[in-house]
Every structure is written in C-alpha cells, then in structure tokens.
Design a protein around this motif. Structure first.
Motif, PDB file in Angstrom:
ATOM      1  N   ASP A 200     -45.404 -22.148 -88.105  1.00  0.00           N
ATOM      2  CA  ASP A 200     -44.271 -23.073 -88.095  1.00  0.00           C
ATOM      3  C   ASP A 200     -44.036 -23.717 -89.455  1.00  0.00           C
ATOM      4  N   GLN A 203     -41.631 -21.115 -90.640  1.00  0.00           N
ATOM      5  CA  GLN A 203     -40.517 -20.799 -89.755  1.00  0.00           C
ATOM      6  C   GLN A 203     -39.531 -21.950 -89.575  1.00  0.00           C
ATOM      7  N   ARG A 204     -39.971 -23.171 -89.823  1.00  0.00           N
ATOM      8  CA  ARG A 204     -39.032 -24.298 -89.724  1.00  0.00           C
ATOM      9  C   ARG A 204     -37.979 -24.249 -90.840  1.00  0.00           C
ATOM     10  N   HIS A 205     -38.234 -23.417 -91.867  1.00  0.00           N
ATOM     11  CA  HIS A 205     -37.295 -23.328 -92.990  1.00  0.00           C
ATOM     12  C   HIS A 205     -36.359 -22.128 -92.901  1.00  0.00           C
TER      13      HIS A 205
END
Length: 599
Positions: A200, A203-205
């Motif tokens: 994460d 992946q949050r970006h």
C-alpha cells in the motif's frame, strides 16, 4: 429460455438432499424462485400452469450452483483493465522485452514521464534461471522514466522500479508497516519488492480507474463467473470501496450472484475488538440494504505465503535453506492467538463469523487456538468460523476442525505438481512437510467440513478443473499429480464441498447448496453428468444455464451468454510456466479467469 418459473427436465446430480439418492429427472421452480418439487418429468408436469413453465433440458445434468467460499471478483475486474503477464516464467531479457511492449501499448512517448505502467499477474517465483531474485535495477533499465509496478498474482508481492520507490518516499530508513515488509538487500537499501501490507505504500500513489470503468469491468467478469456456474461468492477482501462498487452493480441490475462480503480487518484493527466490531457493523448499516449482499463475515490475514522467495507464511518449524538446512525463518504471524481469540469472541457474540487467511501450520494453529478461546468465552457452538487455504496443517490439529465446528475452506486447484509446489517449495520445506500439503482427505477423515473456493484472480476461475483437481490432484494443466493417493478426495466429496459444504460455511445451507424442495433455485445445467463421466472429462464441463433464485443469469444459447463464455475462454490463454505440460493449452494456476477445457 428460462425466463421466470419453470420445471427443468434434466438429470439431477448427487448434490441433491442425499448424495446416494437416485437422481431425479426434473426440478420444478415456482414464481418465488424456490424449488417446488424434485422428481421425474412426468410427475412434475402436473405442476405446469400459470405459475410454472417447463424447460426441456434434453437429458443434461442439473445440480446446485457452485458456491465459491473465497474469491476476489472485484479485484478480477480491476485487473482486467491492465496488461497482464499471465503468470509467465521468463528470463530477465524476456521480461524486459514484454514490458517494453507494454510501455508502447499504454501510451508510448506521450505517457512520459509520469503515467504509471501497472502490470498484473507477475509471477513472484517466475524469474529464470530459478532462484533469480527481483530487483528494481532490472526495471530501472527499461527505456522509460515512468513509474513501473508489477502486481504479484498471489496478491502478496509487488515489484516496482526506483521511480515508484521515490514517489512513495521509500528509503533505507523507511520502517516496515504493520502486517507488511519492505524487502531490503545486504546493503540495507530497498530492492523494490514490497510484501503484504507494505504494498500500500506504493499503491496509494498509483492512479485508480474511474468508477464507470470499474463497474463495467466488474460486471463483465461477474457475467463470466455466472457462465462458469458460480451462483454464490464470498468476497474475501472488502471495505468501503468494494461495497460502493457492489452497490453500483446492484443498482444497475448487474450483480448476478449472491455475495457475502467479508469485511477485511488489518492487523491493527484486529487488536481492538470493540472498534473493529463497530467498523464492520457501521458498514453493514450503510450497505446492508443493497440487494444481493448478505453481511456477517470478517476477514483477517494471519500470515502471508509460503513459496520462495516470499516465505511469509507462518510455520511451526523453520524454512530450509534449499539444501536441507534449517534457517532462522519461521515466517510472519500478523496476529497472536490471544488477540485473535478476543476478536473472534467479540464478533461471534454479535452473530458474525471469522474467516482467517492461514497458509502455514503455525497460522492455522493460531486460528484454531483463537476459535477455541472464543468458544470458551462465549459458549457458542455453531459460529462457523473458517480457515482458508490450509497449505500446511500439523497432524495434531486435524481433529480440531471438527471439534470446534470450523470450516476448512480449501483452494484445491493449487494441489498439483507445478513450479509453485516443486521448485519454489519442496527444497524449502523438505519432503515430510511437502507430502502433507493441502491435506483435504486427512481433514475429511478427521471429521472436518470441507468448503471450496478459487481465490480468483490469485488463481484462475476454472471451476470444473478445480473440482477435478480436488479428486486427482493433477487437473488438466499440471505436469503431475500431487500425492493423490494420500490427499485426493472422492468425487461426491468434491462436488459437496463446492456446493453444500460452502453453503454451510457461509451459513446459507438452509437456502442453497442442495437440490430439494423449499430451497432457492440456484441451479446450473451442464453439458455432461459430472457424477459419472470420467474424472479427466470434468475439467471440460460447459455450463448451459445458470439460475439464481429461479432467475436466469447465464444462458449459453444467447448472444450475451456466448460472449461471456467466450470471454472466460480467452482469459484462459496465456504463457504456461515451464514445468507445465507444454502440449496442453488453456488456463493454469495463477492466470486470469478461464473456465473451459484444454484445446
């Protein structure tokens, strides 16, 4: 065309009320979507009238719809929007060539330097020669300045380039998050591989698809699941985002299956039972009115995956170094048995059940210890908590499943000889533990209730090959069988675990899972009798008709049904790992969705 209520003239399988009962030849379905009667065609014709119709099935087989007790259908929809490596094993040079093609296909020079290249179905054990470890340097050498991320097909690994690490702010000083690990080299620098909850951080970006794109993609893969005969799914990883998607799908009339959403709790939430229960009940209050959803399950990861090089599954005895010598690594346990017991007790008291990810034998024992403590604390005897995957179970724990009333939810399409079980595993756990992998028959003999699941898209949605593999431990695509004489189950057991067994796990056995009067008409019409055909032919089963509550959700003779079946077949094609029989084409473990027989 099955447009509403009907009597289906067919051969019913051993998934009727008793596996040994003579199969009826017809099933009558009322306007309320319930089965009115099961029996011979002649005796059911007296029910025909304004409220029923007769659909001639031409002597084919009708049985309970498939219940998938552990699956990620919305993830499958999301993944379908991106290029896929399809689980291929490649050399570094071959991978570079493939990724260079993906760069061109996803915008080329116009996408420089900021558009992410997100690639699905990377095989974390697939770099050749065997034992080659992924490092950001290989991705850095691609002819691009774009951030690049390869999503592991197992859902537990992410491999990114230096640009992606920089965007995420990951350095040698970045600590591991709870429930995850940033893999670092001997120099202390991040290698570009992120495990479990550490994914994460990157992946949050990365950019998310639009809601419209996601809804359309998810609707398509759900139609493909219906074409495979799946009528109920337990989505094993849901939160607000997934529930909003289900809400949109339901509102659009594009949610063909019954869905049991398992609310995912992270390792931090697992230590605060009151807050976790409030969170789950809050989501139920907000989305409980969505047609097609039924709440009451939470999901917790207790460990990771067992295969080299990840080795994050929690083991009772250490991993080996590949040459037979024990290491100091026993994997990672994300929640203690005491904390899991308190969490289970809190949820069982409010009528919810637990669903634990447990691959290693230490994680399985942790789950069982937690369930035992919850039973002592609550006195409840029918909570139907579950453990999923069960790659290794210590022999001392086999009988505890029956003693505690715990469902053993297994993904037996994995129980074959392939790269994952041989090269990536045998040298690192040794022959004794290897012989005990995926102990379906041992659990059954110990009295456990078996349930089935695909873990799609971590694995392919190849429903009928999944059933076959539970029996012969080889299936249509593997190089060899994995201890069938020791852990293969009987055909009736394989059928039961994927119908009535999973219905029991999901606490809807009074509604679905068998073909008997009074139950919902969640049925599939097949092109062959899977109770009697040669076991090897089960893999090629085609679904002619799928009904949920008496409503047709797949008609193989319609244009839409043919498109859904064709889409599922196309997703079965792709590179096969080198240890698979190269003469066989079609889906193998950890490829995209596919439901058809080999060509």
């Amino acid at each position: 065309m099955f447009t509403g209520t009907a009597a289906a003239t067919a051969t019913a399988t051993a998934t009727a009320s008793s596996p040994a009962a003579p199969p009826p030849s017809a099933v009558a379905v009322g306007r309320d979507g319930r089965i009115l009667a099961v029996g011979g065609d002649a005796e059911l014709r007296r029910l025909v009238g304004r409220d029923t119709e007769v659909v001639d099935a031409g002597g084919h087989t009708v049985m309970s719809g498939i219940h998938d007790g552990h699956v990620h259908p919305l993830t499958a929809g999301n993944r379908s929007l991106r290029p896929s490596l399809a689980g291929a094993e490649t050399t570094a040079e071959e991978l570079t060539q493939i990724l260079t093609g993906f760069l061109a296909d996803t915008g080329g020079p116009a996408a420089e330097p900021d558009r992410w290249l997100l690639v699905e179905d990377w095989n974390p054990v697939g770099l050749l020669p065997a034992g080659t470890l992924p490092h950001h340097a290989l991705l850095d050498a691609l002819p691009t300045r774009r951030p690049v991320a390869l999503v592991g097909m197992d859902g537990h690994n992410l491999w990114v380039n230096r640009r992606a690490l920089d965007i995420a702010g990951i350095t040698a000083a970045t600590p591991d998050p709870v429930g995850g690990r940033i893999v670092k080299g001997a120099d202390g620098q991040p290698t570009g591989v992120l495990k479990d909850d550490a994914q994460d951080l990157v992946q949050r970006h990365d950019p998310a698809p639009t809601r419209a794109e996601l809804v359309a993609a998810c609707a398509t893969v759900l139609e493909q699941a219906a074409a495979c005969g799946v009528t109920t799914m337990m989505d094993a990883l849901t939160g607000r985002h997934e529930l909003e998607l289900y809400e949109a799908l339901s509102a659009a009339g594009r949610l063909p299956q019954r869905i049991v959403p398992a609310i995912r709790l992270d390792a931090g939430q697992a230590t605060d039972p009151a807050a976790a229960a409030a969170y789950a009940r809050g989501l139920e209050g907000e989305f409980g009115g969505v047609r097609g959803l039924r709440f009451g399950t939470v999901k917790v990861f207790l460990d990771g995956v067992i295969e080299h090089p990840a080795q994050t599954a929690a083991l009772l005895e250490p991993y080996l170094d590949g040459a037979g010598r024990p290491t100091d690594n026993r994997g990672e346990l994300y929640v203690t048995s005491a904390a899991y017991g308190r969490l289970t007790a809190a949820f069982n008291r409010i009528g919810w059940q637990m669903h634990a990810h447990g691959l290693g034998d230490r994680a399985v024992r942790t789950a069982l210890d937690g369930y035992a403590e919850a039973r002592r604390a609550t006195g409840l005897r029918d909570a139907r908590n579950a453990v999923a995957h069960l790659q290794l179970v210590d022999p001392a724990d086999l009988r505890r499943f029956a003693q505690l009333g715990v469902a053993a939810c297994m993904q037996l399409q994995w129980a074959v000889k392939d790269t994952w079980t041989m090269e990536a595993l045998l040298p690192y756990i040794g022959p004794e533990r290897h012989r005990r992998m995926y102990p379906a028959r041992s659990l059954q003999r110990a009295g456990a209730r078996l349930a089935g699941g695909s873990d799609w898209p971590v694995d392919a949605l190849q429903v009928w090959n999944q059933l076959r593999t539970a029996i012969d431990r080889q299936g249509a695509y593997a190089a060899g069988a994995l201890y069938p004489e020791r852990e293969g189950v009987e055909r009736a057991s394989a059928l039961r675990m994927h119908t009535a067994g999973t219905a029991w796990q999901l606490r809807q056995d009074e509604l679905t899972g068998t073909v008997e009067a009074g139950k919902a008409a969640d049925l599939v019409l097949l092109d062959r009798d899977v109770t009697r055909c040669p076991v090897a032919e089960i893999s090629g089963t085609q679904v002619r008709l799928t009904l949920v509550g008496g409503r047709v959700v797949h008609d193989g003779d319609s244009a839409a049904g043919r498109a859904a079946a064709s889409g599922a077949a196309r997703r079965a094609d792709g590179p096969r790992p080198a240890t698979y029989n190269t003469s066989v084409h079609g889906g193998g473990r950890h490829t995209a969705c596919g439901c058809t027989a080999p060509h």
